[in-house]
Design a protein around this motif. Structure first.
Motif, PDB file in Angstrom:
ATOM      1  N   LYS C 230       0.730  -1.165  -0.044  1.00  0.00           N
ATOM      2  CA  LYS C 230      -0.051   0.060  -0.127  1.00  0.00           C
ATOM      3  C   LYS C 230       0.755   1.204  -0.120  1.00  0.00           C
ATOM      4  O   LYS C 230       0.311   2.278  -0.460  1.00  0.00           O
ATOM      5  N   LYS C 231       2.095   1.091   0.519  1.00  0.00           N
ATOM      6  CA  LYS C 231       2.911   2.192   0.797  1.00  0.00           C
ATOM      7  C   LYS C 231       3.768   2.399  -0.747  1.00  0.00           C
ATOM      8  O   LYS C 231       4.445   3.722  -1.122  1.00  0.00           O
ATOM      9  N   LYS C 234       3.035   5.700  -3.306  1.00  0.00           N
ATOM     10  CA  LYS C 234       3.127   6.892  -3.012  1.00  0.00           C
ATOM     11  C   LYS C 234       5.000   7.094  -3.247  1.00  0.00           C
ATOM     12  O   LYS C 234       5.418   8.027  -3.718  1.00  0.00           O
ATOM     13  N   ILE C 237       5.777   7.797  -6.827  1.00  0.00           N
ATOM     14  CA  ILE C 237       5.323   9.189  -7.324  1.00  0.00           C
ATOM     15  C   ILE C 237       6.454   9.852  -6.735  1.00  0.00           C
ATOM     16  O   ILE C 237       7.079  10.665  -7.619  1.00  0.00           O
ATOM     17  N   GLU C 238       6.839   9.799  -5.449  1.00  0.00           N
ATOM     18  CA  GLU C 238       7.678  10.860  -4.803  1.00  0.00           C
ATOM     19  C   GLU C 238       9.172  10.584  -5.827  1.00  0.00           C
ATOM     20  O   GLU C 238       9.981  11.727  -6.087  1.00  0.00           O
ATOM     21  N   GLU C 252       4.592   8.863 -14.019  1.00  0.00           N
ATOM     22  CA  GLU C 252       3.470   8.671 -13.154  1.00  0.00           C
ATOM     23  C   GLU C 252       3.292   7.056 -12.758  1.00  0.00           C
ATOM     24  O   GLU C 252       4.104   6.129 -13.287  1.00  0.00           O
ATOM     25  N   GLU C 305      -6.831   4.277  -8.901  1.00  0.00           N
ATOM     26  CA  GLU C 305      -6.448   5.163  -9.878  1.00  0.00           C
ATOM     27  C   GLU C 305      -6.638   4.821 -11.420  1.00  0.00           C
ATOM     28  O   GLU C 305      -7.263   5.928 -12.133  1.00  0.00           O
TER      29      GLU C 305
END
Lengths: 319, 96, 393
Positions: C230-231, C234, C237-238, C252, C305
């Motif tokens: 789940k992490k 993110k 993206i970072e 992306e 998404e």
């Protein structure tokens, strides 16, 4: 200074494999592990194990018996896994990120060594990693319930070659892995037995001090699989040596040395009769089978003596 | 027992030798070893051959058995050379 | 300062490896990956990197050695294709279960039998649920960029998972393209110093890797493992945002190509997306509202998404370069269907299988799909849910 290999001094060393492991009562494998780690007591070591009795019994849930860094990956790849650990050690040393001297030891059963892990072992040894690979050979897949392996002795009864009316236990002869490893041209290859512990420890210490890939095959009785007594692990390993079923020798730089020569070579039958896995050989009419086994043992012993004679330097042989 | 939030990454065990919390002495079924000090020659073979580190040794001298871990296999008793034919370790019936 | 070069995909990825300079690399030859590791081996032989190579006797040992090396406490990479990945299968799960940040380009190739050395996605698709993060790459530039980002994602202290970088065998691995290389220093700074977690070589603090976990704890261990994924989006993206700063190239979770006002959509992975985009431009010029979604982070799959990006379409074709035998749909189709299934408004979905074993995906194939989607959008009728395209009768 190196710790002397006597029990008074060794008993002052920490045993880096704790009690509380879940090996069966009387299993020889923890004895072998203890001896190996004691012989290596002057060194920081990292140990790898393949899947098997030792692995599942020494590291369960949040409980590990290991007081040295230890890794289990899968069944067939302890040698490849440890070759990765050893290579990272070399890489980090080269980059100055680590300065300690560390030795690398694999301790794996015969299934994970002779059979499914054979390619991984052969590859790692050929690549020349600085590691000592130890096989604790109990002659079958004991962890899954006594199935035959290529280390199982001829005529032994196992759950996949049960002694029956048509097939009298394992029909094939044992794979002589120690010879195969010697044929890799390794700097050090040996066979050892926990009954002859000074010999075993000397071999481990010698191997660990030699740079490059080393292999030691250690006889490791399993009372559940061999259907023998709970208290006879050392007794049976002594008989294996005294009957020449398991000769104690080393091959160092192409020289073969028999390190323990039995004064009186005992008949193989003494080794066989103490084990339920050979019980069927003592039925009437099966005498020829025991004779056949004795002949095989004699032949192997003779050829080992001959090899020693051929390779041992004269001055040493004349001693 | 720990919940999922407390599982360390990769389930790596960080406490070396944590298995010593498992007292395998409860496995002993019928027999336990008994040390007879007067017959002991301090050869320490029992210490070496014990698969479960259940022979306590201090300063090179053996002491009592550690019954917390001893599984009662009897290797020590069988291998004990004793003194003049008298064993320093014998197996005796387990007291429940 | 970037340098523009004309190189093959394998050469570009080998150069990324040179710039990153992993501590240990294991290698075993398999077409079409071979060229990658042999180019990297030359960097090692010539002293351009300090990497230690382990030239193993099989892919199984390659990944096994990587597991040992990563657990030991350093930066590790290998690469493979097809049968090699299949042979690694057992250890894929172990590498992820042990949370080891191994980076592995997978140069996509078909699986045997029959043996075939050319591109399709059966290899990586077969490993999609092994717990590896998968980044898919349309071209050599993306393969290079994804490789650099992969180390950062894998080694993130909250992630510590292995990553595959997938790119198409021969089509990308062996074709020469225009690539922008970042400076060595820029790449090195971006990837940063390796931070070990639980290093086995820390002999003062002995750890045990790979315990037996039985019924009383296995379920919890797996739940904990599942939560880590789940992490991942993110962090992906970072890392992409930071990468954009050094490269000017934006990444992306997936590429949205002219999708926002589209009525007709296509979902497709890797190199064939490029061909399809050309056709989309042509149809757009003719007033057809068609768009494309190209997944980049395929595992963990960003269902929410993706679902949001596709839900307003009227009709959608998922093009799979791998079949799932036994009456199922292609693997990508299943993920897209799962992304949409809980939306009340969603497009009509079809699945087309293309390009197996290196069969070219031509503009006319993309056109055929768009034409069919136009018909379905008009009539609301589907002739076949799943079918092969570009196949001889």
């Amino acid at each position: 200074m190196a710790t002397p290999l006597n029990l008074k001094e060794l008993s002052k060393q920490e045993v880096r494999f704790t009690a509380g492991h879940r090996m069966c009562a009387g299993c020889a494998a923890p004895i072998v592990v203890k001896m190996v780690l004691l012989a290596a007591c002057d060194y920081s070591v990292v140990v790898a194990s393949s899947t098997g009795c030792l692995e599942v019994s020494s590291c369960i849930s949040t409980y590990t018996a290991w007081k040295v860094p230890w890794i289990h990956n899968a069944f067939e790849n302890a040698a490849a896994t440890l070759s990765g650990v050893e290579t990272m050690y070399k890489a980090l040393k080269k980059r100055g990120k680590i300065d300690k001297d560390i030795k690398f030891i694999a301790i794996c059963g015969d299934g994970g060594t002779y059979d499914i892990g054979f390619q991984s072992l052969s590859g790692a040894m050929e690549r020349g990693h600085d590691m000592l690979y130890i096989c604790y050979d109990n002659g079958a897949y004991m962890n899954t319930g006594i199935q035959r392996s290529s280390a199982t002795p001829t005529f032994a009864d196992t759950t996949t070659c049960p002694a029956g009316a048509v097939i009298p236990g394992k029909p094939q002869q044992r794979k002589d892995l120690t010879r195969i490893m010697a044929a890799h041209g390794l700097p050090y290859v040996a066979q050892a037995s926990p009954s002859h512990w000074p010999d075993l420890m000397k071999k481990v210490r010698k191997a660990i001090e030699i740079q490059g890939p080393k292999f030691i095959n250690i006889f490791t009785p399993c009372n559940r699989g061999w259907r023998s007594r709970n208290d006879d692990a050392i007794l049976l390993s002594r008989l294996a040596v005294e009957t020449c079923f398991w000769p104690l020798y080393e091959v160092e730089d192409g020289v073969t040395r028999i390190t323990v020569k039995p004064k009186d070579k005992k008949p193989l039958i003494e080794f066989l009769k103490a084990q339920g896995r050979f019980k069927h050989l003592f039925e009437p009419g099966k005498e020829k089978m025991i004779e056949h086994l004795q002949e095989m043992i004699d032949k192997n012993w003779e050829s080992l003596l001959k090899e020693e004679e051929m390779t041992l330097p004269k001055e040493e042989g004349n001693k | 027992m720990i919940g999922w939030k407390d599982i360390p990454p990769g389930m790596v065990i960080l406490e070396a030798g944590s298995a010593s919390k498992i007292k395998t002495g409860s496995w002993r079924a019928a027999y336990r070893p008994k040390w007879i000090e007067e017959n002991c020659i301090q050869c320490l073979l029992c210490w070496l051959f014990c698969p479960d580190n259940s022979v306590k040794v201090k300063d090179g001298k053996r002491g009592e058995f550690d019954y917390d871990y001893c599984k009662g296999c009897g290797i020590c008793a069988l291998e004990c050379p004793g003194k003049k034919g008298n064993k320093a370790i014998v197996m005796e019936e387990e007291v429940k | 300062m970037t340098k523009v070069v004309a190189v093959t995909g394998n050469e570009a990825v080998a150069n990324a490896f040179r710039q990153i300079e992993p501590d240990v690399c294991a290698a075993y030859p398999i077409t079409p990956q071979t060229e990658l590791m042999q180019r990297f081996a030359a960097f090692v032989s010539n002293g351009q990197v300090r990497t230690e190579m382990i030239l193993v006797e099989s892919e199984h040992s390659a990944l096994s050695a990587c597991v040992g090396a990563a657990a030991a406490g350093g930066r590790v990479a290998t690469a493979t294709s097809s049968q090699g990945l299949a042979l690694m299968w057992e250890i894929l799960f172990i590498a992820s279960g042990l949370r080891l940040p191994i980076v592995m380009p997978v140069v996509n190739r078909a699986l045997s039998a029959p043996i075939n050395i050319h591109c399709d996605h059966s290899d990586a698709m077969g490993a999609r649920d092994s717990g590896w993060i998968q980044l898919w790459s349309e071209n050599a530039q993306e393969a290079y960029d994804n490789t650099i980002q992969a180390f950062r994602i894998a080694e993130d202290m909250n992630i510590r998972l292995p990553v595959m970088i997938c790119y198409d065998g021969f089509i990308i691995s062996h074709s020469i393209e225009r690539i922008e290389y970042l400076d060595d220093d820029v790449v090195k700074n971006f990837v940063g110093e390796y931070k070990p977690l639980y290093p086995l070589l820390d002999v003062e603090n002995p750890k045990s890797y790979g315990p037996l976990i039985l019924t009383d704890l296995y379920h919890e261990v797996r739940k904990a493992h599942s939560e880590v994924y789940k992490k991942v989006p993110k962090v992906v993206i970072e890392v992409a945002k930071e990468f954009e700063k050094i490269s000017g190239r934006k990444y992306e979770l997936f590429e949205n190509y002219r999708l926002d006002d589209a009525e007709i959509g296509i979902v497709i992975l890797n190199s064939a997306a490029g061909t399809t985009k050309d056709l989309i431009d042509e149809y757009r010029d003719r007033g057809v509202k068609v768009g494309l979604l190209k997944p980049r982070l395929y595992r963990p799959f960003p269902y929410e998404e993706v679902g949001n990006a596709l839900k307003n379409l009227k009709v959608l074709c998922v093009l799979d370069r791998a079949d799932a035998f036994g009456g199922s749909f292609g693997p990508l189709y299943l993920d897209i269907a799962a992304s949409l299934c809980n939306f009340s408004q969603k497009p009509i979905l079809i699945n087309r299988i293309y390009g197996l074993g290196g069969r070219d995906f031509m503009p006319e194939h993309a056109a055929e799909v768009i034409e069919e989607l136009k018909d379905i959008a008009k009539t609301g009728k589907i002739t076949k849910l799943k079918e092969y395209i570009g196949v001889r009768e």
